[in-house]
Write a protein that holds these residues in place. Structure first.
Motif, PDB file in Angstrom:
ATOM      1  N   ARG A 110       5.757 -41.678   2.185  1.00  0.00           N
ATOM      2  CA  ARG A 110       6.169 -40.298   2.496  1.00  0.00           C
ATOM      3  C   ARG A 110       7.597 -40.036   2.018  1.00  0.00           C
ATOM      4  O   ARG A 110       7.891 -38.966   1.478  1.00  0.00           O
ATOM      5  CB  ARG A 110       6.039 -40.092   4.010  1.00  0.00           C
ATOM      6  N   LEU A 111       8.471 -41.016   2.228  1.00  0.00           N
ATOM      7  CA  LEU A 111       9.865 -40.859   1.773  1.00  0.00           C
ATOM      8  C   LEU A 111       9.914 -40.676   0.259  1.00  0.00           C
ATOM      9  O   LEU A 111      10.687 -39.860  -0.255  1.00  0.00           O
ATOM     10  CB  LEU A 111      10.703 -42.073   2.181  1.00  0.00           C
ATOM     11  N   ILE A 112       9.069 -41.421  -0.434  1.00  0.00           N
ATOM     12  CA  ILE A 112       9.026 -41.323  -1.902  1.00  0.00           C
ATOM     13  C   ILE A 112       8.489 -39.937  -2.304  1.00  0.00           C
ATOM     14  O   ILE A 112       9.041 -39.273  -3.179  1.00  0.00           O
ATOM     15  CB  ILE A 112       8.189 -42.484  -2.495  1.00  0.00           C
ATOM     16  N   GLU A 113       7.427 -39.502  -1.598  1.00  0.00           N
ATOM     17  CA  GLU A 113       6.842 -38.177  -1.872  1.00  0.00           C
ATOM     18  C   GLU A 113       7.832 -37.044  -1.624  1.00  0.00           C
ATOM     19  O   GLU A 113       7.836 -36.048  -2.339  1.00  0.00           O
ATOM     20  CB  GLU A 113       5.674 -37.929  -0.899  1.00  0.00           C
ATOM     21  N   GLU A 114       8.618 -37.166  -0.563  1.00  0.00           N
ATOM     22  CA  GLU A 114       9.504 -36.071  -0.125  1.00  0.00           C
ATOM     23  C   GLU A 114      10.933 -36.222  -0.649  1.00  0.00           C
ATOM     24  O   GLU A 114      11.848 -35.561  -0.157  1.00  0.00           O
ATOM     25  CB  GLU A 114       9.534 -35.990   1.413  1.00  0.00           C
ATOM     26  N   LYS A 115      11.096 -37.103  -1.636  1.00  0.00           N
ATOM     27  CA  LYS A 115      12.426 -37.356  -2.192  1.00  0.00           C
ATOM     28  C   LYS A 115      13.153 -36.063  -2.575  1.00  0.00           C
ATOM     29  O   LYS A 115      14.307 -35.832  -2.170  1.00  0.00           O
ATOM     30  CB  LYS A 115      12.259 -38.274  -3.406  1.00  0.00           C
ATOM     31  N   ALA A 116      12.491 -35.195  -3.316  1.00  0.00           N
ATOM     32  CA  ALA A 116      13.139 -33.968  -3.791  1.00  0.00           C
ATOM     33  C   ALA A 116      13.493 -33.052  -2.618  1.00  0.00           C
ATOM     34  O   ALA A 116      14.591 -32.484  -2.563  1.00  0.00           O
ATOM     35  CB  ALA A 116      12.236 -33.241  -4.779  1.00  0.00           C
ATOM     36  N   TYR A 117      12.572 -32.937  -1.658  1.00  0.00           N
ATOM     37  CA  TYR A 117      12.810 -32.061  -0.505  1.00  0.00           C
ATOM     38  C   TYR A 117      13.989 -32.561   0.335  1.00  0.00           C
ATOM     39  O   TYR A 117      14.853 -31.771   0.732  1.00  0.00           O
ATOM     40  CB  TYR A 117      11.540 -31.962   0.348  1.00  0.00           C
ATOM     41  N   LEU A 118      14.036 -33.863   0.585  1.00  0.00           N
ATOM     42  CA  LEU A 118      15.127 -34.419   1.409  1.00  0.00           C
ATOM     43  C   LEU A 118      16.477 -34.246   0.713  1.00  0.00           C
ATOM     44  O   LEU A 118      17.486 -33.951   1.364  1.00  0.00           O
ATOM     45  CB  LEU A 118      14.872 -35.905   1.726  1.00  0.00           C
ATOM     46  N   SER A 119      16.495 -34.409  -0.593  1.00  0.00           N
ATOM     47  CA  SER A 119      17.757 -34.219  -1.316  1.00  0.00           C
ATOM     48  C   SER A 119      18.151 -32.744  -1.340  1.00  0.00           C
ATOM     49  O   SER A 119      19.333 -32.406  -1.294  1.00  0.00           O
ATOM     50  CB  SER A 119      17.670 -34.793  -2.731  1.00  0.00           C
ATOM     51  N   GLU A 120      17.138 -31.865  -1.404  1.00  0.00           N
ATOM     52  CA  GLU A 120      17.404 -30.424  -1.374  1.00  0.00           C
ATOM     53  C   GLU A 120      18.041 -30.026  -0.032  1.00  0.00           C
ATOM     54  O   GLU A 120      18.998 -29.253   0.009  1.00  0.00           O
ATOM     55  CB  GLU A 120      16.054 -29.732  -1.563  1.00  0.00           C
ATOM     56  N   LEU A 121      17.511 -30.576   1.060  1.00  0.00           N
ATOM     57  CA  LEU A 121      18.117 -30.304   2.378  1.00  0.00           C
ATOM     58  C   LEU A 121      19.559 -30.807   2.400  1.00  0.00           C
ATOM     59  O   LEU A 121      20.448 -30.150   2.933  1.00  0.00           O
ATOM     60  CB  LEU A 121      17.331 -30.991   3.505  1.00  0.00           C
TER      61      LEU A 121
ATOM     62  N   GLY B 204      25.330 -31.295   2.508  1.00  0.00           N
ATOM     63  CA  GLY B 204      25.935 -32.593   2.216  1.00  0.00           C
ATOM     64  C   GLY B 204      26.144 -32.758   0.731  1.00  0.00           C
ATOM     65  O   GLY B 204      26.533 -31.811   0.052  1.00  0.00           O
ATOM     66  N   ASP B 205      25.839 -33.946   0.226  1.00  0.00           N
ATOM     67  CA  ASP B 205      26.080 -34.218  -1.195  1.00  0.00           C
ATOM     68  C   ASP B 205      24.785 -34.354  -1.993  1.00  0.00           C
ATOM     69  O   ASP B 205      24.806 -34.817  -3.137  1.00  0.00           O
ATOM     70  CB  ASP B 205      26.954 -35.472  -1.349  1.00  0.00           C
ATOM     71  N   GLY B 206      23.664 -33.987  -1.372  1.00  0.00           N
ATOM     72  CA  GLY B 206      22.420 -33.879  -2.119  1.00  0.00           C
ATOM     73  C   GLY B 206      21.745 -35.181  -2.523  1.00  0.00           C
ATOM     74  O   GLY B 206      20.942 -35.179  -3.459  1.00  0.00           O
ATOM     75  N   ASP B 207      22.048 -36.264  -1.797  1.00  0.00           N
ATOM     76  CA  ASP B 207      21.484 -37.549  -2.220  1.00  0.00           C
ATOM     77  C   ASP B 207      20.530 -38.191  -1.212  1.00  0.00           C
ATOM     78  O   ASP B 207      20.029 -39.295  -1.454  1.00  0.00           O
ATOM     79  CB  ASP B 207      22.611 -38.547  -2.568  1.00  0.00           C
ATOM     80  N   HIS B 208      20.273 -37.530  -0.088  1.00  0.00           N
ATOM     81  CA  HIS B 208      19.523 -38.233   0.969  1.00  0.00           C
ATOM     82  C   HIS B 208      18.122 -38.659   0.515  1.00  0.00           C
ATOM     83  O   HIS B 208      17.688 -39.772   0.814  1.00  0.00           O
ATOM     84  CB  HIS B 208      19.445 -37.394   2.254  1.00  0.00           C
ATOM     85  N   GLY B 209      17.430 -37.780  -0.218  1.00  0.00           N
ATOM     86  CA  GLY B 209      16.094 -38.135  -0.702  1.00  0.00           C
ATOM     87  C   GLY B 209      16.139 -39.298  -1.681  1.00  0.00           C
ATOM     88  O   GLY B 209      15.323 -40.223  -1.607  1.00  0.00           O
TER      89      GLY B 209
ATOM     90  N   PRO C  80      18.747 -33.418   7.109  1.00  0.00           N
ATOM     91  CA  PRO C  80      17.983 -34.339   6.251  1.00  0.00           C
ATOM     92  C   PRO C  80      17.632 -35.669   6.926  1.00  0.00           C
ATOM     93  O   PRO C  80      16.501 -36.145   6.812  1.00  0.00           O
ATOM     94  CB  PRO C  80      18.900 -34.575   5.047  1.00  0.00           C
ATOM     95  N   GLY C  81      18.586 -36.270   7.626  1.00  0.00           N
ATOM     96  CA  GLY C  81      18.319 -37.561   8.291  1.00  0.00           C
ATOM     97  C   GLY C  81      17.325 -37.425   9.435  1.00  0.00           C
ATOM     98  O   GLY C  81      16.532 -38.339   9.698  1.00  0.00           O
ATOM     99  N   ALA C  82      17.354 -36.274  10.109  1.00  0.00           N
ATOM    100  CA  ALA C  82      16.366 -36.032  11.162  1.00  0.00           C
ATOM    101  C   ALA C  82      14.974 -35.914  10.540  1.00  0.00           C
ATOM    102  O   ALA C  82      13.981 -36.394  11.101  1.00  0.00           O
ATOM    103  CB  ALA C  82      16.711 -34.766  11.946  1.00  0.00           C
ATOM    104  N   GLU C  83      14.888 -35.307   9.339  1.00  0.00           N
ATOM    105  CA  GLU C  83      13.596 -35.159   8.668  1.00  0.00           C
ATOM    106  C   GLU C  83      13.057 -36.512   8.190  1.00  0.00           C
ATOM    107  O   GLU C  83      11.874 -36.811   8.368  1.00  0.00           O
ATOM    108  CB  GLU C  83      13.704 -34.202   7.467  1.00  0.00           C
ATOM    109  N   SER C  84      13.932 -37.345   7.597  1.00  0.00           N
ATOM    110  CA  SER C  84      13.436 -38.659   7.148  1.00  0.00           C
ATOM    111  C   SER C  84      13.002 -39.502   8.352  1.00  0.00           C
ATOM    112  O   SER C  84      12.054 -40.282   8.260  1.00  0.00           O
ATOM    113  CB  SER C  84      14.477 -39.381   6.283  1.00  0.00           C
TER     114      SER C  84
END
Ligand code: ADP
Ligand code: MG
Ligand code: MG
Length: 191
Positions: A16-27, A32-37, A174-178
């Motif tokens: 799921r983390l791999i699938e949502e990489k773009a979304y998490l970074s977008e959040l 933040g700095d756009g790297d969480h995903g 973002p961290g709450a979503e991951s």
């Protein structure tokens, strides 16, 4: 859950983390700095590889591998937080199979390390309600969705997002979503 069931659960989280990489970074781009995903996907890929190359003997050893890999691969604020959470979970899992106790130990460690309380728009705002629900034996998708919606309304006062002040309000943390994906995978694994 035995070690194989626990691997299945965590593997779903990693996918799921791999699938949502773009979304998490977008959040993270918004507050933040756009790297969480990217951070989480990198940690997920590395942990999947580590678990494929060496099957852990028990749940505690599994959490230990997850802790070490996430700690060394994710970086940023979230790497040490997830890493120390899984380290505490590995310790607790030596003596307990109770998921509420195991996750409570993880949450304690996240709060010890990050010094965040509930309401500061961090992963604590997902872990805290999830642990409370696990203790009450009523963890559900609704609990997680509600926690996620709440983080959107919060103003960040910890971490990088706190620099955004009022502008941090509006989207989920973002961290709450991951972290939400971790508990969603747990619900599915237990079904
Ligand atoms: P960085 O902010 O270093 O770029 P990430 O983007 O990977 O790291 O992770 C950001 C997430 O880390 C936030 O969305 C938040 O959930 C979590 N976080 C940051 N600081 C803290 C803290 N002090 N306590 C708990 N969680 C935190
Ligand atoms: Mg970031
Ligand atoms: Mg960063």
């Amino acid at each position: 859950m035995d070690v194989n069931e626990t691997i299945t659960w965590l593997d779903q989280w990693f996918d799921r983390l791999i699938e949502e990489k773009a979304y998490l970074s977008e959040l993270d781009q918004k507050i933040g700095d756009g790297d969480h995903g990217n951070n989480m996907a990198r940690g997920a890929v590395a942990t999947k590889e580590a678990l494929e190359s060496k099957q852990p003997a028990d749940v505690s050893a599994l959490f230990m591998t997850v802790a070490q890999t996430l700690m060394s691969k994710i970086g940023g604020a979230s790497g040490p937080l997830y890493g120390s959470a899984f380290l505490a979970m590995a310790t607790t899992a030596k003596n307990s199979e109770n998921l509420a106790d195991i996750f409570a130990a993880g949450l304690d460690k996240i709060q010890q390390r990050g010094k965040a309380e509930p309401g500061e728009k961090t992963m604590v705002d997902m872990w805290h309600p999830a642990v409370e629900a696990l203790k009450a034996n009523n963890l559900s998708q609704e609990v997680l969705d509600e926690a996620s919606a709440k983080t959107a309304e919060l103003k960040a006062t910890k971490g990088r997002a706190s620099y955004y002040g009022e502008r941090s309000i509006g989207e989920p943390d973002p961290g709450a979503e991951s972290s939400k994906y971790l508990f969603e995978a747990l619900i599915k694994a237990q079904a």
